[in-house]
Design an enzyme around this catalytic site. Structure first.
Site, PDB file in Angstrom:
ATOM      1  N   ARG A   1       0.845  -1.200   0.000  1.00 33.33           N
ATOM      2  CA  ARG A   1       0.000   0.000   0.000  1.00 33.33           C
ATOM      3  C   ARG A   1       0.883   1.255   0.000  1.00 33.33           C
ATOM      4  NH1 ARG A   1      -4.991   1.768   4.033  1.00 33.33           N
ATOM      5  NH2 ARG A   1      -5.256   3.821   3.128  1.00 33.33           N
TER       6      ARG A   1
ATOM      7  N   ASN B   1     -10.666  -4.717  -0.304  1.00 35.60           N
ATOM      8  CA  ASN B   1     -10.572  -3.679  -1.321  1.00 35.60           C
ATOM      9  C   ASN B   1      -9.560  -4.051  -2.406  1.00 35.60           C
ATOM     10  OD1 ASN B   1     -12.367  -1.483  -0.917  1.00 35.60           O
ATOM     11  ND2 ASN B   1     -11.327  -1.058   1.027  1.00 35.60           N
TER      12      ASN B   1
ATOM     13  N   CYS C   1     -19.388  -2.599   1.196  1.00 36.34           N
ATOM     14  CA  CYS C   1     -18.434  -1.569   1.620  1.00 36.34           C
ATOM     15  C   CYS C   1     -18.946  -0.871   2.869  1.00 36.34           C
ATOM     16  CB  CYS C   1     -18.271  -0.552   0.500  1.00 36.34           C
ATOM     17  SG  CYS C   1     -17.227   0.843   0.945  1.00 36.34           S
ATOM     18  N   ASP C   2     -18.020  -0.490   3.738  1.00 31.88           N
ATOM     19  CA  ASP C   2     -18.448   0.181   4.980  1.00 31.88           C
ATOM     20  C   ASP C   2     -18.499   1.702   4.872  1.00 31.88           C
ATOM     21  OD1 ASP C   2     -15.749   0.778   4.916  1.00 31.88           O
ATOM     22  OD2 ASP C   2     -15.452   0.437   7.051  1.00 31.88           O
TER      23      ASP C   2
ATOM     24  N   HIS D   1     -17.222   3.418  -3.860  1.00 35.62           N
ATOM     25  CA  HIS D   1     -16.421   4.615  -3.587  1.00 35.62           C
ATOM     26  C   HIS D   1     -16.667   5.690  -4.643  1.00 35.62           C
ATOM     27  CE1 HIS D   1     -13.239   2.511  -0.802  1.00 35.62           C
ATOM     28  NE2 HIS D   1     -14.474   2.417  -0.358  1.00 35.62           N
TER      29      HIS D   1
ATOM     30  N   TYR E   1     -15.240   9.712  -1.183  1.00 36.61           N
ATOM     31  CA  TYR E   1     -14.134   9.365  -2.083  1.00 36.61           C
ATOM     32  C   TYR E   1     -14.154  10.168  -3.380  1.00 36.61           C
ATOM     33  CZ  TYR E   1     -12.538   5.482   0.790  1.00 36.61           C
ATOM     34  OH  TYR E   1     -12.025   4.736   1.806  1.00 36.61           O
TER      35      TYR E   1
ATOM     36  N   ARG F   1      -0.757   7.538   4.145  1.00 34.21           N
ATOM     37  CA  ARG F   1      -1.756   6.851   4.969  1.00 34.21           C
ATOM     38  C   ARG F   1      -1.230   5.485   5.463  1.00 34.21           C
ATOM     39  NH1 ARG F   1      -5.448   6.906   8.741  1.00 34.21           N
ATOM     40  NH2 ARG F   1      -6.803   5.107   8.599  1.00 34.21           N
TER      41      ARG F   1
HETATM   42  P1  NAD Z   1      -4.104  -5.939   7.074  1.00 33.62           P
HETATM   43  O1  NAD Z   1      -2.887  -5.948   6.236  1.00 33.62           O
HETATM   44  O2  NAD Z   1      -4.000  -5.504   8.489  1.00 33.62           O
HETATM   45  O3  NAD Z   1      -4.720  -7.415   7.076  1.00 33.62           O
HETATM   46  C1  NAD Z   1      -4.915  -8.138   5.922  1.00 33.62           C
HETATM   47  C2  NAD Z   1      -4.444  -9.565   6.114  1.00 33.62           C
HETATM   48  O4  NAD Z   1      -4.680 -10.270   4.889  1.00 33.62           O
HETATM   49  C3  NAD Z   1      -2.967  -9.720   6.436  1.00 33.62           C
HETATM   50  O5  NAD Z   1      -2.795 -10.420   7.646  1.00 33.62           O
HETATM   51  C4  NAD Z   1      -2.417 -10.505   5.251  1.00 33.62           C
HETATM   52  O6  NAD Z   1      -1.404 -11.412   5.603  1.00 33.62           O
HETATM   53  C5  NAD Z   1      -3.656 -11.218   4.749  1.00 33.62           C
HETATM   54  N1  NAD Z   1      -3.575 -11.667   3.360  1.00 33.62           N
HETATM   55  C6  NAD Z   1      -3.032 -11.025   2.311  1.00 33.62           C
HETATM   56  N2  NAD Z   1      -3.170 -11.758   1.195  1.00 33.62           N
HETATM   57  C7  NAD Z   1      -3.817 -12.894   1.541  1.00 33.62           C
HETATM   58  C8  NAD Z   1      -4.253 -14.036   0.822  1.00 33.62           C
HETATM   59  N3  NAD Z   1      -4.050 -14.136  -0.504  1.00 33.62           N
HETATM   60  N4  NAD Z   1      -4.873 -15.021   1.508  1.00 33.62           N
HETATM   61  C9  NAD Z   1      -5.074 -14.911   2.832  1.00 33.62           C
HETATM   62  N5  NAD Z   1      -4.702 -13.845   3.556  1.00 33.62           N
HETATM   63  C10 NAD Z   1      -4.071 -12.843   2.922  1.00 33.62           C
HETATM   64  O7  NAD Z   1      -5.166  -5.065   6.297  1.00 33.62           O
HETATM   65  P2  NAD Z   1      -6.480  -4.315   6.812  1.00 33.62           P
HETATM   66  O8  NAD Z   1      -6.169  -2.879   6.963  1.00 33.62           O
HETATM   67  O9  NAD Z   1      -7.092  -5.032   7.912  1.00 33.62           O
HETATM   68  O10 NAD Z   1      -7.394  -4.433   5.540  1.00 33.62           O
HETATM   69  C11 NAD Z   1      -7.852  -5.658   5.041  1.00 33.62           C
HETATM   70  C12 NAD Z   1      -8.773  -5.437   3.891  1.00 33.62           C
HETATM   71  O11 NAD Z   1     -10.046  -5.023   4.326  1.00 33.62           O
HETATM   72  C13 NAD Z   1      -8.304  -4.365   2.934  1.00 33.62           C
HETATM   73  O12 NAD Z   1      -8.599  -4.763   1.637  1.00 33.62           O
HETATM   74  C14 NAD Z   1      -9.090  -3.170   3.352  1.00 33.62           C
HETATM   75  O13 NAD Z   1      -9.176  -2.212   2.341  1.00 33.62           O
HETATM   76  C15 NAD Z   1     -10.375  -3.838   3.639  1.00 33.62           C
HETATM   77  N6  NAD Z   1     -11.311  -3.065   4.413  1.00 33.62           N
HETATM   78  C16 NAD Z   1     -12.502  -2.998   3.882  1.00 33.62           C
HETATM   79  C17 NAD Z   1     -13.482  -2.329   4.514  1.00 33.62           C
HETATM   80  C18 NAD Z   1     -14.806  -2.314   3.856  1.00 33.62           C
HETATM   81  O14 NAD Z   1     -15.800  -2.127   4.484  1.00 33.62           O
HETATM   82  N7  NAD Z   1     -14.844  -2.501   2.550  1.00 33.62           N
HETATM   83  C19 NAD Z   1     -13.256  -1.715   5.728  1.00 33.62           C
HETATM   84  C20 NAD Z   1     -12.004  -1.811   6.282  1.00 33.62           C
HETATM   85  C21 NAD Z   1     -11.018  -2.512   5.605  1.00 33.62           C
END
Ligand code: NAD
Length: 446
Positions: free
Chosen positions: A96, A150, A172-173, A203, A269, A289
């Site tokens: 990221r 995402n 999406c949240d 978004h 967004y 970020r």
């Molecule tokens: P993070 O890096 O803290 O956690 C993500 C985890 O996914 C990591 O532990 C990583 O090892 C694991 N991972 C990566 N590739 C993988 C794979 N192929 N198989 C299994 N595990 C895998 O990230 P985060 O900040 O918690 O965000 C996680 C996701 O959730 C992001 O895509 C973020 O944008 C999304 N998110 C979405 C919303 C929503 O409502 N849409 C809200 C918050 C976060």
């Protein structure tokens, strides 16, 4: 009340900093969504262990009846599952950071889901999310995947195109977070006291109508507030405990986005598309970020997890229930118990927006029951939104085509089509840098 069948859930991306709060939220909602099994799955065993050890203690103290397993083995993780809650980040925060910093070298905003950063992240995420879908279908063919990984728009387009019959719901949240802010502005207890109409891409959308349960129009009061303060809560007179500075900027900026179309309320967004130069100027190229999250949220959550593990108790934990994530429970309950909840989901348009590409993945209200979502018709949309959405959906579709065909040409076209990138030369420069940075994650392009 009728007996609710307890559910078996795997959280994919178990090592996410959101996992502990989501577990606490699931426990908090156990009356309406009882759980028999909880599993954590990740492909990074060290990262997941930090979270998993703390979760084991939390569950042993608060819900010892729940069967618990943390694993990196797909077969163990995806067998005997009702729901996959997916929040993976392919490439993690290290990538990221690249998504944000490479475009900034060319004066272009680097952002998690919008513009070049979102495209790069999409090219990494498609394979990861498809892999989860395939594990689910192999080991628990009746399960549903609730995906909030995402960039949701690109991931959703990829699953539409490449796994058209899979039981995957993309949600999406951000609209939920913004609706919670609207409820505060209106003095309501909960966003659920509002009935909303909304359309767009993920978004990239607009609220067109918000009424209360008695049929009163809430738009005038919201417009008055948002025209002055955006979605920041500073105008409420109190001094609410706010998030990180970058989020405060985003909430405030919605007041300028709103001026472009005072008939609707915009998703925050959209600021990246209308004011990309300003967003880039406000960024610190050495501390984006991703750095903010690694130094803040990640340190705090992982620190607390390690403290729990060391103390062998979570009785006094400061980890909070991730209340805002309760939409995931609403969605799971709608599927499990046929509750016909009305929710915004990212679904194939298929005529819901009458004058828009039927194959586009759009974010619109749906009624969700055991057989999945029934999208609600939105009618015709104005030229302004339609034009913007056509450009953006072209970007998203080109990215997925580029991934499938391993096409450099199509990915360059995607970059050049993005409203955030000023010209085709800059598009190519950023793309070439990103190919180098993503060589462990993207298909090799030719
Ligand atoms: P993070 O890096 O803290 O956690 C993500 C985890 O996914 C990591 O532990 C990583 O090892 C694991 N991972 C990566 N590739 C993988 C794979 N192929 N198989 C299994 N595990 C895998 O990230 P985060 O900040 O918690 O965000 C996680 C996701 O959730 C992001 O895509 C973020 O944008 C999304 N998110 C979405 C919303 C929503 O409502 N849409 C809200 C918050 C976060």
């Amino acid at each position: 009340s009728k007996e609710l069948k307890p559910q078996s859930i795997v959280i994919a991306g178990g090592g996410s900093t959101f996992t502990p709060e989501i577990i606490l939220m699931l426990l908090d909602n156990a009356e309406t969504l009882p759980i028999r099994t909880l599993k954590l799955y990740d492909n990074d065993p060290e990262r997941q262990k930090i979270v998993a050890d703390a979760v084991e203690i939390i569950l042993s103290e608060r819900a010892p009846h729940i069967e618990y397993l943390a694993t990196t083995d797909p077969k163990e993780a995806f067998t005997d599952i009702d729901f996959v809650m997916a929040h993976i980040r392919v490439g993690k925060y290290a990538m990221r950071e690249q998504d944000e910093k490479i475009p900034l070298k060319y004066g272009v905003i680097g952002q998690e889901t919008c513009g070049p950063g979102g495209i790069a992240y999409g090219m990494r995420s498609i394979g990861g999310v498809l892999e989860l879908v395939d594990y689910m279908e192999r080991y628990s063919p009746d399960a549903w995947m609730l995906n909030y990984s995402n960039p949701a728009a690109i991931v959703a387009e990829a699953t539409r195109k490449l796994r058209p019959n899979s039981k995957i719901l993309n949600i999406c949240d951000m609209p939920i977070g913004l609706e919670s802010r609207m409820a505060k502005v209106l003095g309501l207890e909960s966003r659920k006291e509002m009935d909303v109409r909304y359309y767009g891409l993920n978004h990239f959308g607009w609220w067109t109508d918000i009424h209360d349960k008695n049929g009163n129009d809430l738009m005038p009061k919201l417009k008055e507030y948002i025209s002055k303060h955006g979605f920041s809560l500073e105008g409420l007179g109190k001094d609410p405990k706010e998030n990180d500075p970058s989020w405060m900027d985003t909430y405030r900026k919605a007041k300028d986005v709103y001026q472009l179309d005072p008939y609707t309320l915009p998703n925050t967004y959209l600021k990246y598309y209308f004011f990309p130069d300003e967003a880039a100027e406000h960024s610190d190229p050495n501390f984006t970020r991703a750095n903010e999250v690694m130094a803040g949220r990640e340190k705090r959550v992982f620190g607390e997890c390690m403290r729990i593990t060391e103390m062998k108790t979570a009785k006094d934990t400061k980890l909070e229930v991730g209340a805002h994530a309760s939409y995931i429970v609403d969605l799971a309950r709608a599927i499990a118990y046929n509750s016909h909840e009305r929710m915004l989901l990212i679904v194939p348009n298929n005529g819901s927006i009458v004058n828009f590409d039927p194959t586009a993945m759009v974010e619109i209200p749906c009624i969700v029951g055991s057989n999945g979502p029934e999208p609600l018709t939105q009618g015709e949309i104005p030229r302004f939104q339609k034009g913007l959405m056509e450009q953006q959906v072209a970007v998203e579709k080109l990215v997925v085509e580029a991934w499938v065909e391993k096409s450099y040409q199509k990915l360059w076209q995607a970059f050049a089509t993005s409203k955030i990138i000023p010209n085709a030369k800059v598009a190519k420069d950023i793309l070439d840098n990103m190919i180098e940075a993503n060589k462990d994650f993207w298909p090799e392009l030719h």
